[in-house]
Design a protein around this motif. Structure first.
Motif, PDB file in Angstrom:
ATOM      1  N   MET A   1       0.853  -1.200   0.000  1.00 14.97           N
ATOM      2  CA  MET A   1       0.000   0.000   0.000  1.00 14.97           C
ATOM      3  C   MET A   1       0.887   1.248   0.000  1.00 14.97           C
ATOM      4  O   MET A   1       1.865   1.312   0.720  1.00 14.97           O
ATOM      5  N   GLU A   2       0.486   2.193  -0.819  1.00  9.08           N
ATOM      6  CA  GLU A   2       1.284   3.422  -0.923  1.00  9.08           C
ATOM      7  C   GLU A   2       1.227   4.197   0.389  1.00  9.08           C
ATOM      8  O   GLU A   2       0.181   4.320   1.018  1.00  9.08           O
ATOM      9  N   ALA A   3       2.368   4.703   0.832  1.00  3.67           N
ATOM     10  CA  ALA A   3       2.448   5.414   2.110  1.00  3.67           C
ATOM     11  C   ALA A   3       1.697   6.732   2.034  1.00  3.67           C
ATOM     12  O   ALA A   3       1.660   7.394   1.004  1.00  3.67           O
ATOM     13  N   THR A   4       1.094   7.107   3.171  1.00  2.88           N
ATOM     14  CA  THR A   4       0.436   8.402   3.283  1.00  2.88           C
ATOM     15  C   THR A   4       1.502   9.484   3.420  1.00  2.88           C
ATOM     16  O   THR A   4       2.442   9.340   4.187  1.00  2.88           O
ATOM     17  N   VAL A   5       1.330  10.572   2.684  1.00  5.61           N
ATOM     18  CA  VAL A   5       2.297  11.664   2.703  1.00  5.61           C
ATOM     19  C   VAL A   5       1.741  12.807   3.544  1.00  5.61           C
ATOM     20  O   VAL A   5       0.604  13.252   3.343  1.00  5.61           O
ATOM     21  N   VAL A   6       2.548  13.254   4.498  1.00  9.89           N
ATOM     22  CA  VAL A   6       2.185  14.394   5.340  1.00  9.89           C
ATOM     23  C   VAL A   6       3.298  15.418   5.247  1.00  9.89           C
ATOM     24  O   VAL A   6       4.479  15.068   5.253  1.00  9.89           O
ATOM     25  N   VAL A   7       2.931  16.688   5.175  1.00 11.78           N
ATOM     26  CA  VAL A   7       3.899  17.778   5.069  1.00 11.78           C
ATOM     27  C   VAL A   7       3.840  18.624   6.335  1.00 11.78           C
ATOM     28  O   VAL A   7       2.757  19.017   6.786  1.00 11.78           O
ATOM     29  N   LEU A  16       9.956  29.623   5.195  1.00  7.19           N
ATOM     30  CA  LEU A  16       9.230  28.421   5.577  1.00  7.19           C
ATOM     31  C   LEU A  16      10.163  27.230   5.448  1.00  7.19           C
ATOM     32  O   LEU A  16      10.723  27.003   4.373  1.00  7.19           O
ATOM     33  N   ASP A  17      10.339  26.476   6.532  1.00  4.97           N
ATOM     34  CA  ASP A  17      11.076  25.223   6.476  1.00  4.97           C
ATOM     35  C   ASP A  17      10.076  24.096   6.304  1.00  4.97           C
ATOM     36  O   ASP A  17       9.092  24.009   7.061  1.00  4.97           O
ATOM     37  N   VAL A  18      10.320  23.231   5.334  1.00  7.26           N
ATOM     38  CA  VAL A  18       9.348  22.223   4.931  1.00  7.26           C
ATOM     39  C   VAL A  18       9.954  20.832   5.075  1.00  7.26           C
ATOM     40  O   VAL A  18      11.091  20.598   4.671  1.00  7.26           O
ATOM     41  N   ALA A  19       9.170  19.915   5.647  1.00 10.02           N
ATOM     42  CA  ALA A  19       9.576  18.512   5.756  1.00 10.02           C
ATOM     43  C   ALA A  19       8.450  17.649   5.212  1.00 10.02           C
ATOM     44  O   ALA A  19       7.270  17.901   5.481  1.00 10.02           O
ATOM     45  N   ILE A  20       8.814  16.622   4.443  1.00 11.25           N
ATOM     46  CA  ILE A  20       7.856  15.675   3.880  1.00 11.25           C
ATOM     47  C   ILE A  20       8.070  14.336   4.560  1.00 11.25           C
ATOM     48  O   ILE A  20       9.205  13.841   4.632  1.00 11.25           O
ATOM     49  N   TYR A  21       6.988  13.775   5.091  1.00  9.12           N
ATOM     50  CA  TYR A  21       7.096  12.520   5.842  1.00  9.12           C
ATOM     51  C   TYR A  21       6.083  11.508   5.319  1.00  9.12           C
ATOM     52  O   TYR A  21       4.914  11.865   5.125  1.00  9.12           O
ATOM     53  N   PRO A  22       6.466  10.262   5.057  1.00 13.08           N
ATOM     54  CA  PRO A  22       7.850   9.766   5.083  1.00 13.08           C
ATOM     55  C   PRO A  22       8.559  10.109   3.776  1.00 13.08           C
ATOM     56  O   PRO A  22       7.924  10.163   2.719  1.00 13.08           O
ATOM     57  N   SER A  23       9.835  10.354   3.855  1.00 10.27           N
ATOM     58  CA  SER A  23      10.617  10.664   2.663  1.00 10.27           C
ATOM     59  C   SER A  23      12.090  10.527   2.987  1.00 10.27           C
ATOM     60  O   SER A  23      12.520  10.823   4.106  1.00 10.27           O
ATOM     61  N   ASP A  24      12.847  10.059   2.022  1.00  7.08           N
ATOM     62  CA  ASP A  24      14.299   9.981   2.184  1.00  7.08           C
ATOM     63  C   ASP A  24      14.975  11.298   1.830  1.00  7.08           C
ATOM     64  O   ASP A  24      16.165  11.480   2.078  1.00  7.08           O
ATOM     65  N   ARG A  43       5.212  22.462  -5.841  1.00  4.19           N
ATOM     66  CA  ARG A  43       6.029  21.302  -5.476  1.00  4.19           C
ATOM     67  C   ARG A  43       5.232  20.273  -4.673  1.00  4.19           C
ATOM     68  O   ARG A  43       5.477  19.070  -4.782  1.00  4.19           O
ATOM     69  N   LEU A  44       4.289  20.746  -3.872  1.00  3.18           N
ATOM     70  CA  LEU A  44       3.549  19.831  -3.008  1.00  3.18           C
ATOM     71  C   LEU A  44       2.363  19.161  -3.692  1.00  3.18           C
ATOM     72  O   LEU A  44       2.023  18.011  -3.365  1.00  3.18           O
ATOM     73  N   LYS A  45       1.709  19.823  -4.598  1.00  2.00           N
ATOM     74  CA  LYS A  45       0.488  19.282  -5.197  1.00  2.00           C
ATOM     75  C   LYS A  45       0.697  17.918  -5.856  1.00  2.00           C
ATOM     76  O   LYS A  45      -0.143  17.021  -5.689  1.00  2.00           O
ATOM     77  N   PRO A  46       1.791  17.684  -6.617  1.00  2.00           N
ATOM     78  CA  PRO A  46       1.973  16.351  -7.214  1.00  2.00           C
ATOM     79  C   PRO A  46       2.118  15.237  -6.177  1.00  2.00           C
ATOM     80  O   PRO A  46       1.886  14.063  -6.488  1.00  2.00           O
ATOM     81  N   LEU A  47       2.487  15.568  -4.935  1.00  2.00           N
ATOM     82  CA  LEU A  47       2.640  14.560  -3.887  1.00  2.00           C
ATOM     83  C   LEU A  47       1.295  14.098  -3.327  1.00  2.00           C
ATOM     84  O   LEU A  47       1.219  13.071  -2.651  1.00  2.00           O
ATOM     85  N   ALA A  48       0.236  14.888  -3.578  1.00  2.00           N
ATOM     86  CA  ALA A  48      -1.108  14.592  -3.063  1.00  2.00           C
ATOM     87  C   ALA A  48      -1.086  14.292  -1.564  1.00  2.00           C
ATOM     88  O   ALA A  48      -1.534  13.224  -1.119  1.00  2.00           O
ATOM     89  N   PRO A  49      -0.559  15.210  -0.745  1.00  2.00           N
ATOM     90  CA  PRO A  49      -0.479  14.943   0.701  1.00  2.00           C
ATOM     91  C   PRO A  49      -1.868  14.856   1.329  1.00  2.00           C
ATOM     92  O   PRO A  49      -2.808  15.522   0.879  1.00  2.00           O
ATOM     93  N   THR A  50      -1.990  14.041   2.361  1.00  2.00           N
ATOM     94  CA  THR A  50      -3.261  13.970   3.087  1.00  2.00           C
ATOM     95  C   THR A  50      -3.433  15.165   4.019  1.00  2.00           C
ATOM     96  O   THR A  50      -4.551  15.499   4.402  1.00  2.00           O
ATOM     97  N   ALA A  51      -2.326  15.792   4.399  1.00  2.00           N
ATOM     98  CA  ALA A  51      -2.390  16.974   5.264  1.00  2.00           C
ATOM     99  C   ALA A  51      -1.115  17.782   5.112  1.00  2.00           C
ATOM    100  O   ALA A  51      -0.026  17.222   4.942  1.00  2.00           O
ATOM    101  N   VAL A  52      -1.272  19.095   5.165  1.00  2.00           N
ATOM    102  CA  VAL A  52      -0.149  20.028   5.200  1.00  2.00           C
ATOM    103  C   VAL A  52      -0.340  20.844   6.474  1.00  2.00           C
ATOM    104  O   VAL A  52      -1.324  21.572   6.608  1.00  2.00           O
ATOM    105  N   ALA A  53       0.577  20.689   7.422  1.00  2.00           N
ATOM    106  CA  ALA A  53       0.365  21.237   8.757  1.00  2.00           C
ATOM    107  C   ALA A  53       1.357  22.346   9.095  1.00  2.00           C
ATOM    108  O   ALA A  53       2.539  22.265   8.746  1.00  2.00           O
ATOM    109  N   ALA A  71      -4.710  26.874  -3.120  1.00  2.00           N
ATOM    110  CA  ALA A  71      -4.128  26.016  -4.153  1.00  2.00           C
ATOM    111  C   ALA A  71      -4.670  24.594  -4.088  1.00  2.00           C
ATOM    112  O   ALA A  71      -4.240  23.728  -4.860  1.00  2.00           O
ATOM    113  N   GLY A  72      -5.608  24.345  -3.156  1.00  2.00           N
ATOM    114  CA  GLY A  72      -6.236  23.038  -3.076  1.00  2.00           C
ATOM    115  C   GLY A  72      -5.564  22.051  -2.152  1.00  2.00           C
ATOM    116  O   GLY A  72      -5.891  20.861  -2.173  1.00  2.00           O
ATOM    117  N   LEU A  73      -4.649  22.512  -1.303  1.00  2.00           N
ATOM    118  CA  LEU A  73      -3.959  21.620  -0.374  1.00  2.00           C
ATOM    119  C   LEU A  73      -4.721  21.537   0.953  1.00  2.00           C
ATOM    120  O   LEU A  73      -5.262  22.545   1.425  1.00  2.00           O
TER     121      LEU A  73
END
Length: 318
Positions: A1-7, A16-24, A43-53, A71-73
């Motif tokens: 199953m594809e991992a859920t992406v959270v920013v 703004l300092d940005v971290a994407i989890y999980p990500s290498d 940069r974030l929209k193609p990742l389709a994050p479930t939440a940007v906090a 922007a729809g995030l």
């Protein structure tokens, strides 16, 4: 199953300092301006994050949240105290902006809070007016306290002039709040519904309209937690401590306390509810907290149903 992406985003005045989890991939930073926000959204929209906090930072986060939500995030504003407690639990004693961004992302991934829609422009404007009204009243209270302590005639005149100016400004803000509410058919109808409950006046109704737009869309437990009126307990083994309330929206909780005091005297249903608690040996403060929670539950149900307060039978069914 594809991992859920959270920013997670740590907001400062200029960047703004940005971290994407999980990500290498390592975190990155962008400027807190229109160009940086546009680049971040792209940069974030193609990742389709479930939440940007982002953390609530006293204002710096507002333009970030508004821009990225437009922007729809799926945006979230999280409590800084919870983030620090989570960081301590992870053993993250160091505090830097990149670390904070990653901790925010991991906190949201672990707790999965639901994104909520931002208030619209009109609601935000009303919230700003209500907050300004609260600030003016706080200044007036402070000046009246000084008036009792300072006896020099010159200082008394100074305080009197300032109080007169603050009263004038308060009246002006009240007129603006009244114009905002009466200029909206939806708000006018909601204020009428809220004010139909004995013990609820314009200040309580308008504070709820401005600062709790979720009213009527959550269940009674969720709405109580949002206002900081849901009790939490301390228990370990056979030991059980006293329950407490806290967190949530302090300004909403404050006006509900005032409404509860009035309702416990003049609302027949809540007066009887309050008396039952007192007769059962509950401390007076605990009883008032329970009345405030009950009052909020009633108001939540009234907005959800669209039916004004009619009788004690209606309250008993909530």
């Amino acid at each position: 199953m594809e991992a859920t992406v959270v920013v997670g985003i740590d907001v400062s005045k200029d960047r703004l300092d940005v971290a994407i989890y999980p990500s290498d991939e390592p975190g990155f930073a962008v400027a807190r301006d229109a160009t940086g926000l546009d680049a971040l959204a792209a940069r974030l929209k193609p990742l389709a994050p479930t939440a940007v906090a982002v953390e609530a930072t006293g204002g710096f986060e507002s333009v970030v949240v508004a821009s990225l939500a437009a922007a729809g995030l799926p945006m979230l504003v999280v409590n800084p105290a919870q983030i620090r407690a989570f960081a301590n639990a992870l053993g993250k004693r160091a505090k830097t902006d990149p670390i904070d961004a990653l901790v925010i992302a991991r906190f949201v991934a672990a707790t999965t809070p639901a994104p909520r829609p931002l208030p619209d422009e009109a609601t935000q404007r009303l919230a700003d007016l209500v907050a300004r009204r609260r600030q003016i009243i706080a200044m007036m209270v402070a000046e009246r306290q000084r008036q009792k302590r300072l006896l020099a005639p010159r200082l008394q005149h100074s305080i009197t002039r300032l109080l007169e100016a603050l009263q004038k400004e308060l009246s002006e803000v009240d007129r603006e709040i009244d114009a905002e509410v009466r200029g909206s058919d939806i708000w006018r109808e909601k204020e009428k519904l809220l004010a139909s409950v004995p013990g609820v006046g314009p200040v309580i109704a308008r504070t709820l309209l401005a600062e709790m737009p979720e009213l009527g869309r959550l269940d009674r437990r969720e709405i109580a937690a949002l206002a900081g009126l849901a009790p939490w307990t301390r228990q370990s083994g056979q030991w059980r401590g006293r329950s407490f309330i806290g967190g949530g929206r302090a300004s909403v909780r404050a006006v509900l306390f005032m409404g509860a005091i009035t309702a416990a005297r003049h609302n027949a249903t809540l007066k009887a509810f309050h008396q039952r608690l007192i007769d059962a040996g509950k401390p007076k403060l605990v009883a008032i907290v329970a009345v405030a929670r009950k009052l909020l539950t009633i108001l939540n149900a009234i907005i959800r149903s669209g039916q004004a307060w009619k009788s004690e039978v209606q309250a008993a069914s909530i």
